[in-house]
Enzyme design. Sequence first.
Site, short mmCIF file in Angstrom:
data_model
loop_
_atom_site.label_atom_id
_atom_site.label_comp_id
_atom_site.label_asym_id
_atom_site.label_seq_id
_atom_site.Cartn_x
_atom_site.Cartn_y
_atom_site.Cartn_z
N ASP A 1 1.30 -7.78 2.16
CA ASP A 1 1.35 -6.33 1.93
C ASP A 1 2.81 -5.87 1.81
OD1 ASP A 1 0.90 -3.64 1.81
OD2 ASP A 1 -0.38 -3.52 3.58
N HIS B 1 0.82 -1.22 0.00
CA HIS B 1 0.00 0.00 0.00
C HIS B 1 0.85 1.26 0.00
CE1 HIS B 1 0.22 -0.27 4.54
NE2 HIS B 1 0.24 1.04 4.43
N SER C 1 3.90 2.24 8.50
CA SER C 1 3.69 1.30 7.40
C SER C 1 5.00 1.06 6.66
CB SER C 1 2.65 1.84 6.42
OG SER C 1 1.38 1.87 7.00
#
Length: 720
Positions: free
Chosen positions: A226, A84, A655
């Site tokens: 991810d 992402h 992240s």
Amino acid sequence: MKKGLIISLLALSALTSRADEGMWMLTDLKAQNAAAMMELGLEIPIEQVYNADGISLKDAVVHFGGGCTGEIISAEGLVLTNHHCGYGSIQQHSSVEHDYLTNGFWAMNRDEELPCKGLTVTFIDRILDVTDYVNEQLKKDDDPEGINYLSPKYLAKVADRFAKAENIEMTPATKLELKAFYGGNRYYLFVKTVYSDIRMVGAPPSSIGKFGADTDNWMWPRHTGDFSLFRIYADKNGKPAEYSTDNVPLKVKKHLKISLAGIEENDFTFIMGFPGRNWRYMISDEVKERMETTNFMRHHVRGARQEVLMAEMQKSPAVRIHYASKYASSANYWKNAIGMNEGLVRLKVLDTKQKQQEQLLARGREKGNDAYQKAFDEIRSIVAHRRDAMYHQQAINEALVTALDFMKIPSTGELKKALASRDKEKIKAAIAKLKEEGEKYFASVPFPEVEKAVGKAMLKTYSGYIPQEQQIGIFKVIDSRFKGNSDAFVDACFEYSIFGSKENFDRFIKKPTLNKLDKDWMVLFKYSVTDGLLQTALAMKEANKNYDAAHKVWVKGMMEMRQDAGTPIYPDANSTLRLTYGKVLPYEPADGVVYNHYTTLKGAMEKEDPNNWEFVVPAKLKQLYEAKDFGPYAMKNGEMPVCFIVNTDNTGGNSGSPAFNGKGELIGTGFDRNYEGLTGDIAFRPSSQRAAVVDIRYTLFIIDKYAGASHIIKELDIVK
């Protein structure tokens, strides 16, 4: 508060602080965290984690794109981050013919690696405590408004002065960032190097990288791979340079070792990254304000926009690719806002904050010090006075700025001035500039019918939350000229505005007039939105003028009180490099429910739904699963690990952060938090807050066995 007092408070708090709470400054690790980390399971000297005078793990952790974290995993500048985080770049290279979002992308050699326009990777070269220097400058410089101590513009000037005084080498790629911590009681300078030739190396298909999509987002258990891979390029001398075919992969000074040993419950772990923002020192009134303004608008306005976008995206692959990144970005904090509000209520955070407040106020009364009471009263008054303006500002931002791409029309001010002057040369130059900007604008909004549908939904949503008498000025025009029909107004924008279509724009450019500009619907709409933002900003500025000073006093008091109670003291997150540590642990979200600390590929197969795009499992992944063809990446029991959770203190910006074991080896990539822990930005609850991590073994399995990109595996430093 004096610098020495802060350091002593930090050192004392470390003796009793919980390992699972705290976003710690790397410069303080040796003094305040090393002993606790060693006790929990750190097996390497703290100097190998962070060393101000040498190479350490810190040098392999990078700021990816300005909003995420990445880690260097090879000697030739290979960067691992989240799918992402790389999503915008993956989308940038995707088309209907080459749909890398759907199918994934793998460069099988260096020539196939794709340059990513606008993407940067930033190294933190040095972290300097410059508190004394900044305080000296604050005493010397004029400060009529008393805001220099938190002003980014002022602090940037001080950073430049310090760099010159200390002979810090500056290059075009060197960036200085001086930030205030603890409400302005401490200052750090970050010396950074920015690389701008970044190329995409690999990304799994969204059915792996975004498996579970919005349904699973912020949830546990998770079964998503991810991750994505990029490479840093530099000139032949290893210096940052703009993209060139002559550039070569960067020879980095530090890359991470990757462990295949896996994780077990209670294993020690630590995470380094760039957490964005949190607000642990809010008073209860501020928490309530956040719930009723920012979170409320994100929930309801984004929800309405996403419903329209999803319907349009499902009709056309081209539309889906164009809006994929915008939709994902919107949906991420839409669900965050919902979960945070639910958690704040469920965990009775307002009650907890009120108890903390009363403790500090009582402490002040006992000591005959009314500074805390005055600061508290000031903050409460400020919150009350700015509430309506903040609510309105959030509505404008969410519904009429962020949501409407067609409001990014180029400015017509320069052309308007030129036309008014009747100066032919100025008119010619202004037309040329607007023509160039117009070309870029129309390329950015290739689907006007989608923009029109979103616009109609957003105007209705905005007017549903803002009383008629408070609405921005364009709604008076809608009432008078369109009989209150906002749909008709949006249709008129696209039919008649010079920015409504490329044809309209080209006709106008051939024969521009002041009259047309003065009456253009989209131009008037944008002016109205801009004016609305200005008016709410002015109202909030007036209310906020004493906030920073009061907040500084309040934070000082909270720090002292927490020190006395033996709880951790650390600065709020502000997108600077931090470390957090804890253990691999399960948790209990509700009575009788226990969530394990890891997930396996079996769970992805159990979730599979070929009729739901969020839960499609690629055929090859199923084949590998059914054959149990996991290579060296399987667990001891033969299962394929996917994700695990740790009780570290993470937030947005983490992240892509590397998760390390006690030996300082890479064991995974952080990508999310759990739904029950979304209150952590305001109040950390160790029993329920977890960070979700992609197990590095799953990442390697996808690269090797699924993608067949074994050349990437050979580039890595893997240990068992």
